[in-house]
Write an enzyme that holds these catalytic residues in place. Structure first.
Site, PDB file in Angstrom:
ATOM      1  N   ARG A 275     -16.447 -32.897  22.324  1.00  0.00           N
ATOM      2  CA  ARG A 275     -17.739 -33.309  21.885  1.00  0.00           C
ATOM      3  C   ARG A 275     -18.893 -32.799  22.563  1.00  0.00           C
ATOM      4  NH1 ARG A 275     -19.595 -37.721  23.160  1.00  0.00           N
ATOM      5  NH2 ARG A 275     -17.656 -39.123  23.472  1.00  0.00           N
TER       6      ARG A 275
ATOM      7  N   TYR B  19     -33.543 -29.140  -1.946  1.00  0.00           N
ATOM      8  CA  TYR B  19     -32.120 -29.308  -2.250  1.00  0.00           C
ATOM      9  C   TYR B  19     -31.696 -30.861  -2.322  1.00  0.00           C
ATOM     10  CZ  TYR B  19     -27.266 -30.718  -1.221  1.00  0.00           C
ATOM     11  OH  TYR B  19     -26.139 -31.316  -1.122  1.00  0.00           O
TER      12      TYR B  19
ATOM     13  N   ASP C 154     -35.706 -24.675   6.224  1.00  0.00           N
ATOM     14  CA  ASP C 154     -34.465 -24.660   6.052  1.00  0.00           C
ATOM     15  C   ASP C 154     -34.094 -23.198   5.614  1.00  0.00           C
ATOM     16  OD1 ASP C 154     -32.082 -24.678   4.508  1.00  0.00           O
ATOM     17  OD2 ASP C 154     -32.176 -26.733   3.482  1.00  0.00           O
TER      18      ASP C 154
ATOM     19  N   LYS D 207     -22.914 -21.761   3.398  1.00  0.00           N
ATOM     20  CA  LYS D 207     -23.190 -20.800   2.483  1.00  0.00           C
ATOM     21  C   LYS D 207     -22.841 -19.207   3.042  1.00  0.00           C
ATOM     22  CE  LYS D 207     -24.481 -24.288   0.054  1.00  0.00           C
ATOM     23  NZ  LYS D 207     -24.868 -25.478   1.184  1.00  0.00           N
TER      24      LYS D 207
HETATM   25  C1  LIG Z   1     -31.071 -25.424   0.784  1.00  0.00           C
HETATM   26  C2  LIG Z   1     -29.909 -26.223   1.310  1.00  0.00           C
HETATM   27  N1  LIG Z   1     -29.998 -26.893   2.457  1.00  0.00           N
HETATM   28  C3  LIG Z   1     -28.965 -27.877   3.100  1.00  0.00           C
HETATM   29  C4  LIG Z   1     -27.420 -27.852   2.603  1.00  0.00           C
HETATM   30  C5  LIG Z   1     -26.948 -28.934   3.008  1.00  0.00           C
HETATM   31  O1  LIG Z   1     -25.395 -27.893   3.411  1.00  0.00           O
HETATM   32  P1  LIG Z   1     -24.129 -28.560   3.570  1.00  0.00           P
HETATM   33  O2  LIG Z   1     -23.549 -28.600   2.269  1.00  0.00           O
HETATM   34  O3  LIG Z   1     -23.507 -27.827   4.414  1.00  0.00           O
HETATM   35  O4  LIG Z   1     -24.353 -29.926   4.216  1.00  0.00           O
HETATM   36  C6  LIG Z   1     -27.538 -27.039   1.063  1.00  0.00           C
HETATM   37  C7  LIG Z   1     -26.405 -27.491   0.231  1.00  0.00           C
HETATM   38  O5  LIG Z   1     -25.624 -28.398   0.435  1.00  0.00           O
HETATM   39  C8  LIG Z   1     -28.479 -26.550   0.552  1.00  0.00           C
HETATM   40  O6  LIG Z   1     -28.478 -25.822  -0.890  1.00  0.00           O
HETATM   41  N1  LIG Z   2     -21.846 -33.836  -4.272  1.00  0.00           N
HETATM   42  C1  LIG Z   2     -22.852 -33.044  -3.205  1.00  0.00           C
HETATM   43  C2  LIG Z   2     -23.493 -31.714  -3.937  1.00  0.00           C
HETATM   44  C3  LIG Z   2     -23.439 -30.752  -2.964  1.00  0.00           C
HETATM   45  S1  LIG Z   2     -24.600 -29.325  -3.555  1.00  0.00           S
HETATM   46  C4  LIG Z   2     -24.201 -28.183  -2.742  1.00  0.00           C
HETATM   47  C5  LIG Z   2     -25.219 -27.137  -2.446  1.00  0.00           C
HETATM   48  N2  LIG Z   2     -26.336 -27.398  -1.626  1.00  0.00           N
HETATM   49  C6  LIG Z   2     -25.859 -26.557  -3.816  1.00  0.00           C
HETATM   50  O1  LIG Z   2     -26.818 -26.454  -3.901  1.00  0.00           O
HETATM   51  O2  LIG Z   2     -25.224 -26.090  -4.844  1.00  0.00           O
HETATM   52  C7  LIG Z   2     -24.028 -33.942  -2.740  1.00  0.00           C
HETATM   53  O3  LIG Z   2     -24.650 -34.711  -3.563  1.00  0.00           O
HETATM   54  O4  LIG Z   2     -24.306 -33.535  -1.614  1.00  0.00           O
END
Ligand SMILES: Cc1ncc(COP(=O)(O)O)c(C=O)c1O
Ligand SMILES: N[C@@H](CCSC[C@H](N)C(=O)O)C(=O)O
Length: 444
Positions: A79, A131, A205, A230
């Protein structure tokens, strides 16, 4: 461990060409060797430093929770630290132009670590296109933790300046934004935020581009974070979040939180991410070349396409002044929700799925999927079109991808065949049709 080949035989900046061999805009900020980098970024991605006592070529996975030896040793408990994770963090710091990188269990985990330092009464200025998960976390912080979160159009420096105050503790930006692909002036906003409050943290981000295409710390941001799920990993086989900073004390603060909450990335996931990063350059080059051709294809058939590689993008110049590529996510509107549903359902190669940055291509309707957690009234207020389709382009053969999209557009009734090829049908011709397809809803 064998090092990289001599600098003069490799490390030439990759040319940005589309599939027809046309030059894409030149890199305004070449990936100059810095922060311990000797070679061009595409080379540095491949080589990690240091080996083990056996000169292993691939970094070993230290799959252990604890370490023998007692006080004073480098590692005592995973951890708090693990050699595989440290290896990844050192590698990431180098490619993110950061003094220190930290890795956690997901992109949202990274966002959580960063925002945990906010106190009741603090103000956060952020975008009106974010997002959905980031929006959800910020909503939680404003509802339960007394943080004043201000969503503004971050494409307007004036709107950002109006929202800033001496109580602004954080400015949180996405650029390009997900899913409207809006471009935000990182350097301009960072300067304005620091003028309003020198202690304000500007966090960017960088998920939509990855460090291969954009380095926000070089543009004045204090924190860069991204979903390693990603582009960095690239194969949809690992969840990860990455944070980069230049300030030593800030790095220590974030490490404190990661150790305290136990969200550090597991050894095996750290290894998977390390492996993915090695092919980031070649994947990204192919993905964005495909994306550029697909964006051009859709635009030439009358769709309103959002992609920073297109000259029609309203912030094309700004984007290319701060980034080295356009990435592989684009969105377009059809004028009709049922029509968009039919297009999404008609593709064969494009998978209906959330996420992006992977080797395979995906199609989605953000309002039903990745951004469903933003309530419909807020989506409307922020002008997020319900019919918007997001395409996340992979490394497949371009002709196969265009053939698949073409047959989907025809089957869905979005285009008609004319003597000149496909022609998008006008909104009047497509609006109001009811969908017979299944719902692509992903409830949060
Ligand atoms: C622009 C952006 N930031 C952050 C996240 C969060 O990443 P994660 O799914 O790895 O938690 C996502 C997608 O999930 C994203 O599209
Ligand atoms: N059910 C998930 C959806 C994840 S979206 C993942 C990614 N950031 C995208 O833009 O496709 C949630 O509610 O977090």
């Amino acid at each position: 461990m064998s090092g990289p080949p001599p600098a003069d035989s490799v490390g030439k900046a990759m040319k940005h060409l589309d599939l027809d061999g046309h030059d894409l805009p030149p890199s305004p900020a070449p990936s100059s060797p810095s922060n311990g980098r000797k070679y061009a970024l595409a080379t540095e991605l491949v080589y990690t430093e240091g080996g083990d006592q056996y000169n292993s070529s691939s970094v070993p996975i230290y799959q252990t929770a604890t370490f023998k030896g007692g006080p004073g040793q480098e590692y005592d408990y995973t951890r708090s630290g693990n050699p595989t994770r440290s290896h990844l963090e050192r590698h990431l710091a180098k490619i993110m132009n950061a003094n220190r990188a930290l890795v956690v269990g997901s992109g949202m985990g990274a966002c959580d670590v960063i925002t945990r330092h906010l106190k009741p009464g603090d103000e956060v200025v952020t975008g009106d296109d974010l997002y959905g998960g980031t929006n959800r976390l910020l909503k939680f912080l404003s509802t339960y933790n007394g943080i004043d979160v201000r969503h503004v159009d971050t494409t307007s420096l004036d709107s950002v300046k109006t929202a800033l105050s001496s109580k602004t503790a954080m400015v949180l930006l996405e650029t390009p934004t997900n899913p409207l692909i809006k471009i935000v002036d990182i350097a301009g906003i960072a300067a304005a935020a620091h003028a309003a409050n020198p202690a304000a943290l500007v966090a960017v981000d960088n998920t939509m581009l990855s460090p291969y295409l954009q380095n926000p710390l070089d543009l004045g941001a204090d924190v860069v974070y991204e979903s390693g799920t990603k582009y960095l990993s690239g194969h949809h086989d690992v969840m990860a979040g990455v944070i980069g900073v230049n300030d030593v004390a800030l790095g220590e603060k974030f490490f404190f939180m990661i150790n305290s909450t136990g969200c550090g990335l597991a050894p095996f996931d750290s290894w998977l991410l390390l492996r993915g990063i090695k092919t980031l350059a070649i994947r990204m080059e192919k993905q964005q070349a495909n994306a550029n051709a697909i964006a051009t294809f859709l635009e030439s058939h009358g769709f309103k396409v959002r992609y920073p590689g297109l000259k029609s993008h309203p912030q094309y110049a700004l984007h290319w002044s701060q980034a080295r590529g356009a990435g592989a996510v684009l969105s377009f509107e059809t004028g009709s929700v049922p029509l968009s549903e039919r297009i999404v359902e008609s593709t064969r190669l494009f998978g209906i799925s959330v996420s992006f940055g992977c080797v395979n291509s995906l199609i989605s309707m953000p309002c039903r999927m990745s951004h469903a957690s933003i309530d419909p009234a807020t989506r409307k207020e922020r002008a997020l079109p319900e019919d918007i389709i997001r395409l996340c382009i992979g490394i497949e053969d371009l002709t196969d991808l265009i053939d698949d999209l073409s047959q989907a557009l025809v089957r869905a009734g979005a285009v008609k065949l004319t003597e000149h090829g496909f022609q998008a049908l006008g909104e009047e011709e497509t609006r109001g049709e009811t969908s017979t397809t299944r719902q692509v809803v992903d409830e949060p």
